[in-house]
Design a protein around this motif. Structure first.
Motif, PDB file in Angstrom:
ATOM      1  N   SER A  66       0.856  -1.193   0.000  1.00  0.00           N
ATOM      2  CA  SER A  66       0.000   0.000   0.000  1.00  0.00           C
ATOM      3  C   SER A  66       0.884   1.232   0.000  1.00  0.00           C
ATOM      4  O   SER A  66       1.701   1.408   0.911  1.00  0.00           O
ATOM      5  CB  SER A  66      -0.915   0.006   1.223  1.00  0.00           C
ATOM      6  N   SER A  67       0.723   2.084  -0.984  1.00  0.00           N
ATOM      7  CA  SER A  67       1.542   3.284  -1.076  1.00  0.00           C
ATOM      8  C   SER A  67       1.270   4.247   0.062  1.00  0.00           C
ATOM      9  O   SER A  67       2.108   5.101   0.374  1.00  0.00           O
ATOM     10  CB  SER A  67       1.317   3.980  -2.423  1.00  0.00           C
ATOM     11  N   THR A  68       0.107   4.147   0.668  1.00  0.00           N
ATOM     12  CA  THR A  68      -0.208   4.896   1.884  1.00  0.00           C
ATOM     13  C   THR A  68      -0.910   3.952   2.845  1.00  0.00           C
ATOM     14  O   THR A  68      -2.031   3.499   2.568  1.00  0.00           O
ATOM     15  CB  THR A  68      -1.111   6.103   1.593  1.00  0.00           C
ATOM     16  N   THR A  69      -0.272   3.661   3.962  1.00  0.00           N
ATOM     17  CA  THR A  69      -0.870   2.743   4.943  1.00  0.00           C
ATOM     18  C   THR A  69      -1.776   3.465   5.916  1.00  0.00           C
ATOM     19  O   THR A  69      -2.521   2.831   6.655  1.00  0.00           O
ATOM     20  CB  THR A  69       0.225   2.018   5.735  1.00  0.00           C
ATOM     21  N   GLY A  70      -1.676   4.801   5.955  1.00  0.00           N
ATOM     22  CA  GLY A  70      -2.465   5.573   6.909  1.00  0.00           C
ATOM     23  C   GLY A  70      -1.701   5.960   8.143  1.00  0.00           C
ATOM     24  O   GLY A  70      -2.228   6.650   9.020  1.00  0.00           O
ATOM     25  N   ALA A  71      -0.430   5.528   8.253  1.00  0.00           N
ATOM     26  CA  ALA A  71       0.359   5.858   9.436  1.00  0.00           C
ATOM     27  C   ALA A  71       0.669   7.344   9.499  1.00  0.00           C
ATOM     28  O   ALA A  71       0.673   7.953  10.572  1.00  0.00           O
ATOM     29  CB  ALA A  71       1.658   5.060   9.440  1.00  0.00           C
ATOM     30  N   TYR A  72       0.931   7.955   8.346  1.00  0.00           N
ATOM     31  CA  TYR A  72       1.204   9.393   8.273  1.00  0.00           C
ATOM     32  C   TYR A  72       0.955   9.842   6.836  1.00  0.00           C
ATOM     33  O   TYR A  72       0.907   9.021   5.913  1.00  0.00           O
ATOM     34  CB  TYR A  72       2.649   9.694   8.697  1.00  0.00           C
ATOM     35  N   PRO A  73       0.779  11.146   6.605  1.00  0.00           N
ATOM     36  CA  PRO A  73       0.430  11.634   5.257  1.00  0.00           C
ATOM     37  C   PRO A  73       1.647  11.725   4.335  1.00  0.00           C
ATOM     38  O   PRO A  73       2.178  12.806   4.077  1.00  0.00           O
ATOM     39  CB  PRO A  73      -0.177  13.014   5.530  1.00  0.00           C
ATOM     40  N   ASN A  74       2.093  10.590   3.821  1.00  0.00           N
ATOM     41  CA  ASN A  74       3.244  10.585   2.916  1.00  0.00           C
ATOM     42  C   ASN A  74       2.846  11.147   1.551  1.00  0.00           C
ATOM     43  O   ASN A  74       1.713  11.033   1.113  1.00  0.00           O
ATOM     44  CB  ASN A  74       3.791   9.167   2.759  1.00  0.00           C
ATOM     45  N   MET A  75       3.831  11.758   0.874  1.00  0.00           N
ATOM     46  CA  MET A  75       3.555  12.514  -0.350  1.00  0.00           C
ATOM     47  C   MET A  75       3.814  11.729  -1.631  1.00  0.00           C
ATOM     48  O   MET A  75       3.510  12.213  -2.721  1.00  0.00           O
ATOM     49  CB  MET A  75       4.428  13.777  -0.372  1.00  0.00           C
ATOM     50  N   GLY A  76       4.367  10.517  -1.529  1.00  0.00           N
ATOM     51  CA  GLY A  76       4.749   9.787  -2.729  1.00  0.00           C
ATOM     52  C   GLY A  76       3.638   9.563  -3.738  1.00  0.00           C
ATOM     53  O   GLY A  76       3.792   9.886  -4.923  1.00  0.00           O
ATOM     54  N   PRO A  77       2.474   9.015  -3.329  1.00  0.00           N
ATOM     55  CA  PRO A  77       1.401   8.781  -4.302  1.00  0.00           C
ATOM     56  C   PRO A  77       0.947  10.051  -4.998  1.00  0.00           C
ATOM     57  O   PRO A  77       0.675  10.043  -6.205  1.00  0.00           O
ATOM     58  CB  PRO A  77       0.280   8.181  -3.440  1.00  0.00           C
TER      59      PRO A  77
END
Length: 392
Positions: A66-77
């Motif tokens: 998952s490109s975003t797991t929900g742990a923090y608002p990562n910007m990659g996707p």
């Protein structure tokens, strides 16, 4: 409505290309070519990795995790989607078994080989990316609490970093009385290096590349004086560029990167066992070897940046900045404060030289001499008029 169904309501047509497969994104980008399909296994795709993927111009990115797991608002996707690169997310670990170079098709939420579906995932859209980021922001308070706790625990374990330093190895690179530039292939490192061109040209600092930061310097036409790191994300060209190499090792002396360095024929690399990150070690070396100022490019300092790196605490970075103190400045600050200026005296001399060249050019041509004669007559008239104003 499920996430997958909402994501599938909007997607572009199918794209086709050879698959390039690697569980480590930064290793994949070293061989990824325009038109390829990048297949990665990267949970919480970070900003630096996404920017590196965009620079390689793949026709699509397939992420097993998952490109975003929900742990923090990562910007990659968001970076991939805004660049117009299709992102098939959470495709499953099976995609990592695809043969290197096999032609694959990304169509909607499916990954196909020879027309057969081999995996299904979530086709990311701008709307879905924004929704996931909003959800992740709600978890930041928990991350901050855990991050602070881990940092303090690690501070207790690594306090000797602040009290005793790292133990300076014997290096041939001289730092005494000079500035040092520490380059990490992090956030906005390319832009920062561009703005620092006047500083590099005039100050001529010691150039330290932290792993891939050495390649960033080579791309700008500069040879690093020192390469520091575990040597897992730096090119062979940088390692054999003539720079002095400091292999960052574990506390017990194990240095996995040393074998690679020696295989390239470099026999004088220095092994430095020390706690902390390689960028911290580079700053501490510059400080303890006598650098007057340390300018940092692409280093990590915020919560999201540390979470992007997969770190659960920032003890070594916190302690490093305490030890280095006011010597350390961020590249963005230098670019704002440091301006390449032409002194006023130089401008005056340049103007006088230009006038002299013009007069010489006029004096050696018939037309020029005639013009000078007319100007001389006009000057006599003006001078006589001025004398008349002050005559009794």
């Amino acid at each position: 409505m499920s996430t997958r169904r909402r994501a599938s309501t909007r997607h572009a047509g199918p794209v086709v290309g050879p698959a390039r497969v690697d569980a480590r994104t930064k290793r994949l980008t070293a061989r990824l070519q325009p038109g390829d399909v990048a297949v990665v296994d990267h949970a919480d795709l970070d900003q630096v990795s996404a920017a590196a993927l965009v620079a390689c111009a793949p026709v699509a990115v397939v992420n097993a995790a998952s490109s975003t797991t929900g742990a923090y608002p990562n910007m990659g996707p968001q970076i991939l989607v805004e660049a117009g690169i299709p992102l098939l997310d959470a495709a499953g670990s099976e995609v990592m078994s695809l043969p290197e170079g096999v032609t694959v098709t990304v169509a909607g939420e499916q990954l196909l080989v020879d027309g057969a579906v081999v995996a299904e995932g979530v086709r990311m859209t701008p709307e879905l990316v924004r929704e996931q980021q909003e959800d992740a922001r709600g978890n930041l308070s928990e991350q901050i609490e855990a991050f602070s706790h881990n940092t303090m625990e690690y501070v207790r374990a690594e306090r000797e970093l602040l009290l005793d330093g790292i133990g300076v190895p014997e290096l041939r690179t001289s730092f005494a009385g000079r500035y040092a530039l520490v380059v990490v292939r992090g956030y906005h490192y390319k832009e920062d290096l561009q703005t620092l061109r006047p500083f590099l040209r005039e100050a001529r600092p010691v150039l330290i590349g932290v792993d891939g930061g050495a390649d960033a310097l080579l791309e700008m036409g500069h040879t690093p004086d020192l390469v520091v790191g575990d040597m897992d994300s730096v090119s062979d060209a940088a390692l054999t560029s003539g720079a002095e190499l400091v292999v960052h090792a574990y506390r017990d002396g194990r240095a996995p990167g040393l074998e690679r360095v020696q295989a390239l024929g470099v026999t004088d690399a220095v092994v430095l066992p020390a706690p902390g990150t390689s960028e911290d070690i580079a700053m501490l070396l510059a400080d303890e070897l006598g650098a007057e100022l340390i300018v940092a490019v692409g280093t990590h300092a915020t919560l999201v940046e540390f979470l992007d790196k997969g770190r659960q605490g920032m003890a070594s970075t916190f302690l490093t900045r305490l030890r280095v103190g006011s010597k350390l400045v961020d590249a963005k600050g230098v670019s704002l404060l440091y301006r390449s200026r032409i002194p006023t005296v130089s401008l005056v001399w340049l103007l006088l030289a230009g006038l002299l060249a013009l007069l010489v050019a006029l004096a050696v041509t018939p037309g020029g001499r005639a013009l000078l004669g007319v100007l001389a007559v006009r000057w006599d008239d003006v001078w006589a008029w001025m004398e008349g104003l002050f005559s009794p």
